[in-house]
Design an enzyme around this catalytic site. Structure first.
Site, PDB file in Angstrom:
ATOM      1  CE  LYS A  81      59.540 119.126  37.363  1.00  0.00           C
ATOM      2  NZ  LYS A  81      58.747 119.711  38.758  1.00  0.00           N
TER       3      LYS A  81
HETATM    4  C1  PLP Z   1      62.946 114.957  38.994  1.00  0.00           C
HETATM    5  C2  PLP Z   1      61.441 114.870  38.356  1.00  0.00           C
HETATM    6  N1  PLP Z   1      61.128 114.060  38.366  1.00  0.00           N
HETATM    7  C3  PLP Z   1      59.977 114.164  38.055  1.00  0.00           C
HETATM    8  C4  PLP Z   1      58.947 114.338  37.832  1.00  0.00           C
HETATM    9  C5  PLP Z   1      56.899 114.220  37.596  1.00  0.00           C
HETATM   10  O1  PLP Z   1      56.194 115.600  37.265  1.00  0.00           O
HETATM   11  P1  PLP Z   1      55.028 115.175  36.967  1.00  0.00           P
HETATM   12  O2  PLP Z   1      55.099 116.123  38.144  1.00  0.00           O
HETATM   13  O3  PLP Z   1      54.920 115.924  36.177  1.00  0.00           O
HETATM   14  O4  PLP Z   1      54.189 113.904  37.236  1.00  0.00           O
HETATM   15  C6  PLP Z   1      58.720 116.241  39.271  1.00  0.00           C
HETATM   16  C7  PLP Z   1      58.085 116.520  39.597  1.00  0.00           C
HETATM   17  O5  PLP Z   1      58.462 117.644  40.274  1.00  0.00           O
HETATM   18  C8  PLP Z   1      60.639 116.343  39.075  1.00  0.00           C
HETATM   19  O6  PLP Z   1      60.512 116.912  39.981  1.00  0.00           O
END
Ligand code: PLP
Length: 379
Positions: free
Chosen positions: A187
């Site tokens: 991110k």
């Molecule tokens: C669109 C989206 N939602 C949720 C997530 C989940 O995030 P996390 O890895 O912080 O749990 C991601 C992670 O890649 C994502 O790209």
């Protein structure tokens, strides 16, 4: 020949000093740094509340729980997302109903949402995919006509902006009921792992704080600072979704870098746009709608129809350039199989898009190498 990665987190001495400060402080888990990170994050995106958790998957889970969604309910969402989006719906015992996306924004198609709502639909979970804002005003119109709350999966969208009711605002300033962010290294800012929920609703914010800490009625920070003995209670089933102060301290430094990170990403995206437009005309480039400003968390290009995506990616890898295929579709994975969904745009986006390297430290000479390699791979 050096390898060009798909991304590289932007960290340095400030993050090292912040982590050291916490290590020396005697308080490592959720504490004063998390509280400060929440305050600074809320101010930045323009939200009355921000609640930190261990990752965005936790944030999505808590968002659905706090809205009371559970067994027998349906949540309209997209298949075209990292699988965490659909998984969070299953965590609360509800079923995702997959809605197709719009080819320009790669976000939920508002017209398709209108046809996916059933009497069991309890919420709409939209995604600002790869940082490009989805059509929130169109989606809000459909959702509110049915009395449904919108949760925004803004995992990739910190710093992205949208024009709503004539004014520009950051994603996370509550437009839907809740927005969820990720600080995973893919991110725009990262503290290794991390997540944040924003909302305008103090009751929801209080629920997030309770549920992220096993339903504990008195946070350990309050007990620690109290002059009198306090016995806490565990009001309901909760979770350990705490962010640590180590993560938060790093996150706070990352927020300070964010303006420069966004400027750099937008500059490089514009440069890709110009160079690819001139030198690789057979690819279709991402276009920002007039009401959206992407943070360019990823840079997607559509390969020509019929092109062998894997072969192009392999040719790029052979040239020392990492790429990724278009965002996955959850309905094509075993946990969500067994249902014949009609999602032509979502599937085409997975099969025809590739994501090119884009990160603040990407040098223009390396970006030119990417463009040259893509042109050669498609020749
Ligand atoms: C669109 C989206 N939602 C949720 C997530 C989940 O995030 P996390 O890895 O912080 O749990 C991601 C992670 O890649 C994502 O790209």
């Amino acid at each position: 020949m050096s390898m060009i990665p798909i991304t590289r987190p932007e960290t340095g001495d400030a993050e090292i000093a912040a982590a050291t400060r916490v290590l020396r402080s005697g308080w490592l888990t959720q504490g004063p740094e998390v509280a400060a990170f929440e305050t600074e994050f809320a101010a930045l995106v323009g939200s009355p509340h921000a609640c930190a958790v261990a990752n965005c998957t936790n944030a999505l889970h808590l968002a659905l729980l706090a809205l009371g969604i559970g067994h027998g309910d349906e949540v309209a969402t997209v298949s075209h997302s990292f699988i965490a989006t659909a998984n969070a719906v299953r965590y609360v015992g509800a079923e995702p109903v997959f809605v197709d996306i719009d080819a320009t924004t790669l976000g939920m198609d508002a017209a398709a949402l209108a046809t996916a709502i059933t009497p069991r639909t309890r919420a709409v979970l939209v995604v600002h995919q790869v940082g490009m804002p989805c059509d929130l005003s169109g989606l809000l119109a459909v959702a509110s006509a049915h009395g449904l709350p919108i949760i925004e999966d803004a995992a990739c969208a910190l710093g992205s902006e949208i024009r709503l009711d004539g004014a520009w605002q950051w994603i996370g300033r509550p437009a839907g009921r809740i927005a969820c962010f990720s600080f995973h290294p893919r991110k725009v800012i990262s503290c290794g792992e991390g997540g944040m929920l924003t909302t305008a609703d103090p009751t929801l914010d209080a629920r997030f704080r309770l549920l992220r800490q096993h339903g504990m009625t008195v946070p350990d920070t309050a007990r620690h600072g109290a002059a009198q003995v306090i016995f806490e209670q565990y009001a309901e089933l909760g979770y350990n979704y705490r962010m640590t102060d180590l993560q938060a301290a790093v996150g706070r430094e990352q927020l300070r870098r964010l303006p420069w990170i966004l400027e750099r990403r937008r500059h490089l995206a514009q440069r890709y746009h110009t160079e690819l437009g001139q030198r690789v005309p057979s690819v279709t480039l991402a276009v920002q709608p007039p009401w959206a400003r992407s943070n360019w968390q990823s840079y997607p290009v559509w390969l020509p129809a019929g092109c062998d995506q894997r072969a192009v990616m392999q040719a790029m890898l052979d040239a020392g350039i990492a790429t990724r295929r278009g965002i996955m579709n959850a309905h094509r994975e075993p946990p969500y199989g067994g249902h014949a969904w009609t999602l032509p745009v979502s599937e085409a986006a997975q099969d025809r898009i590739i994501l090119l390297p884009l990160f603040p430290a990407l040098e223009e000479a390396d970006q030119d190498r990417v463009v040259t390699a893509l042109a050669a791979a498609l020749a």
